[in-house]
Design an enzyme around this catalytic site. Structure first.
Site, PDB file in Angstrom:
ATOM      1  N   TYR A   1      47.769  84.376  22.458  1.00  0.00           N
ATOM      2  CA  TYR A   1      46.729  83.342  22.583  1.00  0.00           C
ATOM      3  C   TYR A   1      47.194  82.269  23.588  1.00  0.00           C
ATOM      4  CZ  TYR A   1      44.023  79.196  21.085  1.00  0.00           C
ATOM      5  OH  TYR A   1      43.241  78.061  21.044  1.00  0.00           O
TER       6      TYR A   1
ATOM      7  N   ALA B   1      47.745  73.458  23.194  1.00  0.00           N
ATOM      8  CA  ALA B   1      49.195  73.202  23.147  1.00  0.00           C
ATOM      9  C   ALA B   1      49.974  74.479  22.867  1.00  0.00           C
ATOM     10  CB  ALA B   1      49.489  72.163  22.071  1.00  0.00           C
ATOM     11  N   CYS B   2      49.269  75.547  22.446  1.00  0.00           N
ATOM     12  CA  CYS B   2      49.948  76.827  22.205  1.00  0.00           C
ATOM     13  C   CYS B   2      50.516  77.421  23.497  1.00  0.00           C
ATOM     14  CB  CYS B   2      48.996  77.837  21.567  1.00  0.00           C
ATOM     15  SG  CYS B   2      48.631  77.449  19.855  1.00  0.00           S
TER      16      CYS B   2
ATOM     17  N   ALA C   1      45.385  74.738   9.556  1.00  0.00           N
ATOM     18  CA  ALA C   1      46.121  74.158   8.424  1.00  0.00           C
ATOM     19  C   ALA C   1      45.398  73.012   7.704  1.00  0.00           C
ATOM     20  CB  ALA C   1      47.511  73.711   8.886  1.00  0.00           C
TER      21      ALA C   1
ATOM     22  N   GLN D   1      58.026  72.596   8.895  1.00  0.00           N
ATOM     23  CA  GLN D   1      57.539  72.655  10.275  1.00  0.00           C
ATOM     24  C   GLN D   1      56.630  71.446  10.538  1.00  0.00           C
ATOM     25  OE1 GLN D   1      56.653  74.614   7.720  1.00  0.00           O
ATOM     26  NE2 GLN D   1      54.798  75.788   8.083  1.00  0.00           N
ATOM     27  N   THR D   2      56.659  70.944  11.766  1.00  0.00           N
ATOM     28  CA  THR D   2      55.899  69.713  12.085  1.00  0.00           C
ATOM     29  C   THR D   2      54.748  69.997  13.047  1.00  0.00           C
ATOM     30  OG1 THR D   2      57.467  69.255  13.854  1.00  0.00           O
ATOM     31  CG2 THR D   2      57.839  68.133  11.742  1.00  0.00           C
TER      32      THR D   2
ATOM     33  N   ARG E   1      55.848  70.656  16.737  1.00  0.00           N
ATOM     34  CA  ARG E   1      54.941  70.385  17.867  1.00  0.00           C
ATOM     35  C   ARG E   1      54.349  69.003  17.689  1.00  0.00           C
ATOM     36  NH1 ARG E   1      51.074  74.987  18.956  1.00  0.00           N
ATOM     37  NH2 ARG E   1      52.771  75.700  20.270  1.00  0.00           N
TER      38      ARG E   1
ATOM     39  N   GLU F   1      40.487  79.665   9.645  1.00  0.00           N
ATOM     40  CA  GLU F   1      40.672  78.220   9.454  1.00  0.00           C
ATOM     41  C   GLU F   1      42.101  77.799   9.805  1.00  0.00           C
ATOM     42  OE1 GLU F   1      40.165  80.479   7.269  1.00  0.00           O
ATOM     43  OE2 GLU F   1      41.349  80.234   5.445  1.00  0.00           O
TER      44      GLU F   1
ATOM     45  N   ASP G   1      26.273  80.617  22.830  1.00  0.00           N
ATOM     46  CA  ASP G   1      27.279  81.089  21.862  1.00  0.00           C
ATOM     47  C   ASP G   1      26.817  82.415  21.276  1.00  0.00           C
ATOM     48  OD1 ASP G   1      29.124  81.252  19.475  1.00  0.00           O
ATOM     49  OD2 ASP G   1      29.587  79.206  20.072  1.00  0.00           O
TER      50      ASP G   1
END
Ligand code: NAD
Length: 323
Positions: free
Chosen positions: A150, A120-121, A194, A219-220, A285, A192, A33
Site C-alpha cells: 500500500y 504516511a505509509c 484503530a 506501538q505509537t 509513527r 476499519e 465512486d
C-alpha cells in the site's frame, strides 16, 4: 457562475466530508465512486456511480475543466486489510490504475489543478522502529522502504502526480495523511482503522470486560480528526506548495493510551488482551508538522480527546441503530 469541483472517491470517508465542505463554500460538485456514502445522503450536485479503473468512465466523469479536483479513490483499509499481505496485488493494481486513468483523463480536458491523497505509509520502515522517536519528516522519504505494498503504491503515485506536474504543467498538490478518523468513517467489517475499531470494541463491551488489542499496545501513532484534515487539505490545494507534505497531528500516543482515552470517554473499566501476531504496521509513527507550519501556517487545533469523544458517540449511535 459557481466554481466546479470534482471529488473522486466522493462516496468514501474523507471524500464525502470534502463534498460537504465544498458545497458549504458554494461550489458545484460532482462526485464519483463505486458506491454512495454509507452513512448519509450525498450532498454532491451530481454523483456518478462507477469504476475509475475504467478509462472510459474516467473520461465521462472528467468531461470538462474543473476548478479543483480531489483524488481520494483508492483501495484502502486499516491494518487488517493492508498489512496482512492478502490484498497486496489488488491494492497495487486498483489504486495505481485509478491514478493513471484519472491523470490521463485530466490531461485530455486540460483540467490540471488536482489534489492527491498519499499516506504516511510511504515513509521508510527503518525510521519508524523506535516507538518513542519515529522520523516522518518529508525529506526522510528516500531511500524508500515502506513496510507495505500500500505504501509503495502511494509512493509510485506521488511520483506520477509530480511527473504530470513536471511534464504537463499540472498543479499537483500532495498530502501525506497520518491516520484520519471521525464520524462516518468505516467502523466495522475489516477495513476499519484503530480509533474506530477501539471505539467499537469498547462501546460493545460491558464495564470490566476484556477487549482485544492488536500488538503489545506499545506501538505509537498520531490521529487527525476529519474536520482538521479537510481544513488542511483545502489550504494545501489552494497553496503554492509543490512537494508532498504531511497532514497529520503531532499528538503521538501509544495504542495503550488510545484505549485508555476511549475507556475514560465511555466511562468503562477495560482489561486489554494483547494479540501479538495481529497485523500492526510500523512500531512508531508521528506527523512532523515543521514544513506545513512554515509553508501554510497551518497545524491542527483540537486535541485527540475531543475528536475521540465525537467519534465514540457517533459509533455508539450506529451500534444502537443496528440493535
Ligand atoms: P475510503 O475507503 O473511505 O474512501 C475511498 C473511496 O474510494 C471508497 O468510497 C471506494 O469505494 C472508492 N473507490 C475505490 N476503488 C474505486 C474505483 N475503482 N472506482 C471508484 N471509486 C473507488 O477511504 P478514506 O479513508 O476516505 O481515504 C481516502 C484517501 O485517503 C485514500 O486514497 C487513502 O489511501 C488516503 N488516506 C487515508 C487515510 C486515512 O486515515 N483515512 C490515511 C492516509 C491516506
Amino acid at each position: 457562475m459557481a466554481k466546479k469541483a470534482l471529488v473522486l472517491g466522493g462516496g468514501g470517508f474523507i471524500g464525502s466530508h470534502m463534498v460537504n465542505r465544498l458545497k458549504m463554500e458554494g461550489f458545484w460538485v460532482r462526485a464519483v465512486d463505486l458506491k454512495y456514502p454509507l452513512f448519509s445522503e450525498t450532498n454532491a450536485d451530481d454523483f456518478i456511480q462507477g469504476n475509475l479503473r475504467d478509462p472510459l468512465l474516467c473520461r465521462d466523469a472528467i468531461d470538462q475543466k474543473f476548478d479543483e479536483i480531489y483524488q481520494f479513490a483508492a483501495d484502502m483499509g486499516g491494518a487488517g486489510f493492508i498489512f496482512t499481505g492478502e490484498n497486496d496485488a489488488d491494492i497495487m493494481q486498483n489504486s495505481a490504475m485509478i491514478n493513471l486513468n484519472v491523470l490521463e483523463a485530466c490531461l485530455r480536458r486540460n483540467s490540471k489543478r488536482i489534489f492527491y491523497s498519499s499516506s504516511a505509509c510511504m515513509y521508510p520502515e527503518y525510521n519508524q522502529l523506535d516507538p518513542a522517536n519515529p522520523n516522518c519528516e518529508e525529506s526522510s522519504a528516500y531511500p524508500a522502504n515502506p513496510d507495505s505494498e500500500y505504501g509503495w503504491e502511494k509512493l509510485f503515485s506521488e511520483r506520477l502526480f509530480l511527473a504530470y506536474a513536471k511534464n504537463h504543467g499540472f498543479i499537483s498538490r500532495i498530502a501525506r495523511y497520518h491516520n484520519i478518523f471521525g464520524p462516518e468513517g468505516t467502523w466495522q467489517g475489516g477495513r476499519e482503522k484503530a480509533p474506530a475499531a477501539i471505539c467499537r470494541k469498547i462501546a460493545l463491551a460491558e464495564n470490566q470486560d476484556i477487549i482485544e488489542v492488536w500488538g503489545d499496545g506499545k506501538q505509537t501513532r498520531s490521529f487527525l480528526y476529519i474536520d482538521e484534515c479537510i481544513e488542511g487539505t483545502k489550504k494545501l490545494m489552494r497553496s503554492n506548495c509543490k512537494l508532498p507534505i504531511n497532514i497529520g497531528s503531532e499528538e503521538m500516543v501509544s495504542i495503550n493510551q488510545l484505549v485508555d482515552m476511549v475507556a475514560i470517554i465511555a466511562n468503562k473499566r477495560i482489561t486489554k488482551n494483547y494479540i501479538l501476531d495481529a497485523p500492526q504496521g510500523v512500531r512508531g509513527r508521528n506527523s512532523d508538522n515543521t514544513l506545513i507550519k512554515k509553508e501554510l501556517g497551518w497545524a491542527p487545533e483540537n486535541s485527540l480527546k475531543s475528536g475521540l469523544e465525537k467519534t465514540y458517540n457517533w459509533i455508539l449511535e450506529e451500534i444502537n441503530k443496528e440493535i
